[in-house]
Scaffold this active site. Structure first.
Site, PDB file in Angstrom:
ATOM      1  N   PRO A 128       0.814  -1.217   0.000  1.00 58.14           N
ATOM      2  CA  PRO A 128       0.000   0.000   0.000  1.00 58.14           C
ATOM      3  C   PRO A 128       0.854   1.277   0.000  1.00 58.14           C
ATOM      4  O   PRO A 128       0.510   2.266  -0.622  1.00 58.14           O
ATOM      5  CB  PRO A 128      -0.822  -0.129   1.290  1.00 58.14           C
ATOM      6  N   ARG A 243      11.039  -6.072 -17.525  1.00 61.38           N
ATOM      7  CA  ARG A 243      10.641  -4.944 -18.382  1.00 61.38           C
ATOM      8  C   ARG A 243      10.712  -5.297 -19.861  1.00 61.38           C
ATOM      9  O   ARG A 243       9.953  -4.759 -20.667  1.00 61.38           O
ATOM     10  CB  ARG A 243      11.524  -3.737 -18.067  1.00 61.38           C
ATOM     11  N   GLY A 339     -13.513   5.200 -36.070  1.00 67.94           N
ATOM     12  CA  GLY A 339     -14.628   6.110 -35.805  1.00 67.94           C
ATOM     13  C   GLY A 339     -15.484   5.591 -34.652  1.00 67.94           C
ATOM     14  O   GLY A 339     -14.957   5.012 -33.695  1.00 67.94           O
ATOM     15  N   GLU A 363       5.599  -2.755 -13.303  1.00 61.42           N
ATOM     16  CA  GLU A 363       7.046  -3.030 -13.429  1.00 61.42           C
ATOM     17  C   GLU A 363       7.833  -1.731 -13.617  1.00 61.42           C
ATOM     18  O   GLU A 363       8.787  -1.664 -14.380  1.00 61.42           O
ATOM     19  CB  GLU A 363       7.319  -4.070 -14.518  1.00 61.42           C
TER      20      GLU A 363
HETATM   21  C1  LIG Z   1      -2.847  -4.498 -12.764  1.00 62.12           C
HETATM   22  C2  LIG Z   1      -1.615  -4.339 -11.929  1.00 62.12           C
HETATM   23  C3  LIG Z   1      -0.757  -5.430 -11.756  1.00 62.12           C
HETATM   24  C4  LIG Z   1       0.373  -5.299 -10.946  1.00 62.12           C
HETATM   25  N1  LIG Z   1       1.159  -6.414 -10.722  1.00 62.12           N
HETATM   26  C5  LIG Z   1       2.141  -6.333  -9.762  1.00 62.12           C
HETATM   27  C6  LIG Z   1       2.846  -7.511  -9.351  1.00 62.12           C
HETATM   28  O1  LIG Z   1       2.622  -8.628  -9.850  1.00 62.12           O
HETATM   29  N2  LIG Z   1       3.757  -7.395  -8.369  1.00 62.12           N
HETATM   30  C7  LIG Z   1       4.042  -6.205  -7.770  1.00 62.12           C
HETATM   31  O2  LIG Z   1       4.896  -6.173  -6.883  1.00 62.12           O
HETATM   32  N3  LIG Z   1       3.396  -5.062  -8.145  1.00 62.12           N
HETATM   33  C8  LIG Z   1       2.457  -5.109  -9.126  1.00 62.12           C
HETATM   34  N4  LIG Z   1       1.774  -3.970  -9.501  1.00 62.12           N
HETATM   35  C9  LIG Z   1       2.092  -2.697  -8.848  1.00 62.12           C
HETATM   36  C10 LIG Z   1       2.799  -1.703  -9.770  1.00 62.12           C
HETATM   37  O3  LIG Z   1       4.093  -2.121 -10.036  1.00 62.12           O
HETATM   38  C11 LIG Z   1       2.733  -0.326  -9.100  1.00 62.12           C
HETATM   39  O4  LIG Z   1       1.370   0.095  -9.188  1.00 62.12           O
HETATM   40  C12 LIG Z   1       3.640   0.681  -9.751  1.00 62.12           C
HETATM   41  O5  LIG Z   1       4.976   0.370  -9.488  1.00 62.12           O
HETATM   42  C13 LIG Z   1       3.353   2.124  -9.283  1.00 62.12           C
HETATM   43  O6  LIG Z   1       3.271   2.198  -7.898  1.00 62.12           O
HETATM   44  P1  LIG Z   1       2.028   2.931  -7.210  1.00 62.12           P
HETATM   45  O7  LIG Z   1       0.808   2.375  -7.796  1.00 62.12           O
HETATM   46  O8  LIG Z   1       2.208   2.859  -5.756  1.00 62.12           O
HETATM   47  O9  LIG Z   1       2.146   4.421  -7.696  1.00 62.12           O
HETATM   48  P2  LIG Z   1       3.052   5.565  -7.026  1.00 62.12           P
HETATM   49  O10 LIG Z   1       4.420   5.050  -6.788  1.00 62.12           O
HETATM   50  O11 LIG Z   1       2.316   6.130  -5.887  1.00 62.12           O
HETATM   51  O12 LIG Z   1       3.103   6.631  -8.212  1.00 62.12           O
HETATM   52  C14 LIG Z   1       2.059   7.575  -8.454  1.00 62.12           C
HETATM   53  C15 LIG Z   1       2.558   8.519  -9.536  1.00 62.12           C
HETATM   54  O13 LIG Z   1       3.711   9.244  -9.073  1.00 62.12           O
HETATM   55  C16 LIG Z   1       4.804   9.053  -9.980  1.00 62.12           C
HETATM   56  N5  LIG Z   1       6.064   9.014  -9.241  1.00 62.12           N
HETATM   57  C17 LIG Z   1       6.336   8.338  -8.091  1.00 62.12           C
HETATM   58  N6  LIG Z   1       7.630   8.513  -7.748  1.00 62.12           N
HETATM   59  C18 LIG Z   1       8.182   9.299  -8.689  1.00 62.12           C
HETATM   60  C19 LIG Z   1       9.489   9.850  -8.890  1.00 62.12           C
HETATM   61  N7  LIG Z   1      10.490   9.605  -8.035  1.00 62.12           N
HETATM   62  N8  LIG Z   1       9.688  10.631  -9.965  1.00 62.12           N
HETATM   63  C20 LIG Z   1       8.681  10.900 -10.837  1.00 62.12           C
HETATM   64  N9  LIG Z   1       7.429  10.419 -10.702  1.00 62.12           N
HETATM   65  C21 LIG Z   1       7.189   9.624  -9.651  1.00 62.12           C
HETATM   66  C22 LIG Z   1       4.510   7.721 -10.657  1.00 62.12           C
HETATM   67  O14 LIG Z   1       5.211   7.613 -11.887  1.00 62.12           O
HETATM   68  C23 LIG Z   1       3.008   7.800 -10.815  1.00 62.12           C
HETATM   69  O15 LIG Z   1       2.693   8.576 -11.933  1.00 62.12           O
HETATM   70  C24 LIG Z   1       0.669  -4.062 -10.342  1.00 62.12           C
HETATM   71  C25 LIG Z   1      -0.184  -2.965 -10.539  1.00 62.12           C
HETATM   72  C26 LIG Z   1      -1.327  -3.101 -11.299  1.00 62.12           C
HETATM   73  C27 LIG Z   1      -2.244  -1.908 -11.435  1.00 62.12           C
END
Ligand SMILES: Cc1cc2nc3c(=O)[nH]c(=O)nc-3n(C[C@H](O)[C@H](O)[C@H](O)COP(=O)(O)OP(=O)(O)OC[C@H]3O[C@@H](n4cnc5c(N)ncnc54)[C@H](O)[C@@H]3O)c2cc1C
Length: 381
Positions: A128, A243, A339, A363
């Site tokens: 979270p 990636r 369209g 990722e």
């Molecule tokens: C369908 C789905 C499948 C997934 N599968 C997996 C999985 O199998 N295993 C796993 O471990 N995770 C998984 N994830 C998690 C995914 O890797 C994360 O959602 C992702 O890394 C972004 O983290 P966050 O959602 O907490 O966003 P945040 O880190 O809160 O980011 C929110 C925004 O802030 C930007 N941001 C944050 N830090 C910076 C920075 N330093 N510089 C610039 N911009 C920044 C981000 O780019 C984004 O736009 C999955 C997510 C989804 C939605």
């Protein structure tokens, strides 16, 4: 430099294409609507050797190179990106991570059934409060005798409900920050392991994504990968290869969008002629095709570097950054070419857009890919 595929590459590409068309395509629309996990398809992918493509035959894998894996991923994702991500997580995160960093005991016990597709894996880093900032791990692993006891929550885990084995990052020494994180193999039946509700997603709806809970989850000490404190490095090194898989998934969506646009442009008439005769449409098709080729070249280059044992951090990040952008752009352009018909479920392109968006998020978001690339450019790492 050689732009020809080998006979083996062409064969793998063809067999993935045939399987995708015959076994995956017929149920893709319904599974997307119902958000239904493709259990039977995943089983068949395993039997065909697509779930452990790069794993050595010594551990039940197909022993293929990264390019073979990418060619198969493109074909599968072209038809259904949900199946693509299930395959990608098992191959390039779970199997790769265990083969590279697991003890002989772990490889025999876990890698062999994963590579054969008899068991399914998941990769559990996000929490979270730990997404882009993956160092902020709150899941704790306390050692008592020969066991670690895990407590915490993981979020957004692909294959969360369907996996048998989970690679879990957890903090073993809080005082050391990211150098105090370690990785464990957790079985679904381990005491204290639980699954949260399945997420109701915008796209890749047929893959399952869920949170996981660990309440004094009892894990044998011998299930640690690499060594204590190496969990963050483990995650970053493994995601590096992951990636490339996501870049391939994005290319599949981008190419499917382009092909659908060409087909429709030749069929649809406006002002008495096929819209393919209109220069505005032709320009969109040209841009879409050029972008797919660029994305492939970047991704194939990352494969070549990985397979020759050279550093590929920057190139894998570039491949994912660009391919995911192209997936979203091509899906949007394909809707434009269609369209109004592009906006409804009857044509597949609206799903391509919904599926494409996630490739810019998981990722490592596109912003994080840019940080990885910039760090490499500035520090030479
Ligand atoms: C369908 C789905 C499948 C997934 N599968 C997996 C999985 O199998 N295993 C796993 O471990 N995770 C998984 N994830 C998690 C995914 O890797 C994360 O959602 C992702 O890394 C972004 O983290 P966050 O959602 O907490 O966003 P945040 O880190 O809160 O980011 C929110 C925004 O802030 C930007 N941001 C944050 N830090 C910076 C920075 N330093 N510089 C610039 N911009 C920044 C981000 O780019 C984004 O736009 C999955 C997510 C989804 C939605």
């Amino acid at each position: 430099m050689n732009f020809d595929f080998t006979e083996d590459h062409l064969m793998i590409q063809q067999s993935a294409k045939e399987f995708a068309q015959e076994a995956i395509a017929p149920s893709a629309v319904e599974r997307d609507i119902k958000a239904e996990y493709p259990a039977e398809i995943v089983k068949q992918l395993g039997e065909l050797g697509f779930m452990g493509m790069m794993v050595s035959p010594d551990y039940g894998g197909a022993g293929l190179d990264t390019l073979s894996y990418v060619l198969a991923m493109i074909e599968i994702s072209k038809v259904d990106a949900s199946v693509g991500v299930i395959m990608s997580v098992n191959n390039s995160l779970v199997c790769y991570g265990i083969e590279k960093y697991g003890t002989d005991f772990i490889k025999e016990k876990y890698l062999v059934p994963l590579a054969k597709g008899e068991k399914l894996g998941a990769f559990c880093l996000s929490e979270p409060e730990a997404g882009s900032d993956a160092t902020n791990q709150r899941t704790i692993a306390d050692k008592k005798d020969n066991f670690y006891f895990l407590n915490g929550i993981k979020n957004w885990i692909t294959n969360g409900h369907s996996a048998d084995y989970y690679l879990v990052m957890a903090t073993t020494d809080k005082s050391k920050g990211h150098k105090g994180i370690s990785t464990f193999v957790v079985e679904k039946d381990f005491e204290g392991f639980g699954r949260g509700k399945k997420e109701d997603k915008l796209g890749i709806r047929s893959s399952d994504t869920s949170s996981l809970t660990f309440e004094n989850c009892k894990v044998p000490a011998e299930n640690m990968l690499w060594e204590e404190g190496k969990g963050f490095n483990f995650a970053m090194n493994t995601l590096n290869g992951g990636r490339i898989g996501i870049a391939a998934q994005a290319i599949g969506i981008a190419e499917a969008s382009f092909e659908a646009a060409v087909k429709y442009a030749k069929e649809r008439k406006a002002f008495g002629n096929p819209i393919a005769n209109l220069q505005a449409i032709q320009f969109m098709l040209s841009d879409m095709a050029t972008k797919v080729d660029c994305a492939k070249l970047l991704t194939f280059k990352a494969c070549a570097l990985k397979d020759s044992g050279k550093p590929y951090f920057k190139e894998a990040a570039m491949a994912k950054l660009y391919s995911s952008k192209v997936a979203v752009e091509n899906a949007l352009d394909s809707i434009q070419v269609h369209g109004g018909y592009g906006y409804v479920r009857e044509y597949l392109v609206e799903r391509y857009l919904r599926d494409a968006k996630i490739t810019e998020i998981y990722e490592g978001t596109s912003e994080i890919q840019k940080l990885v690339i910039a760090r490499s450019l500035i520090d030479g790492k």
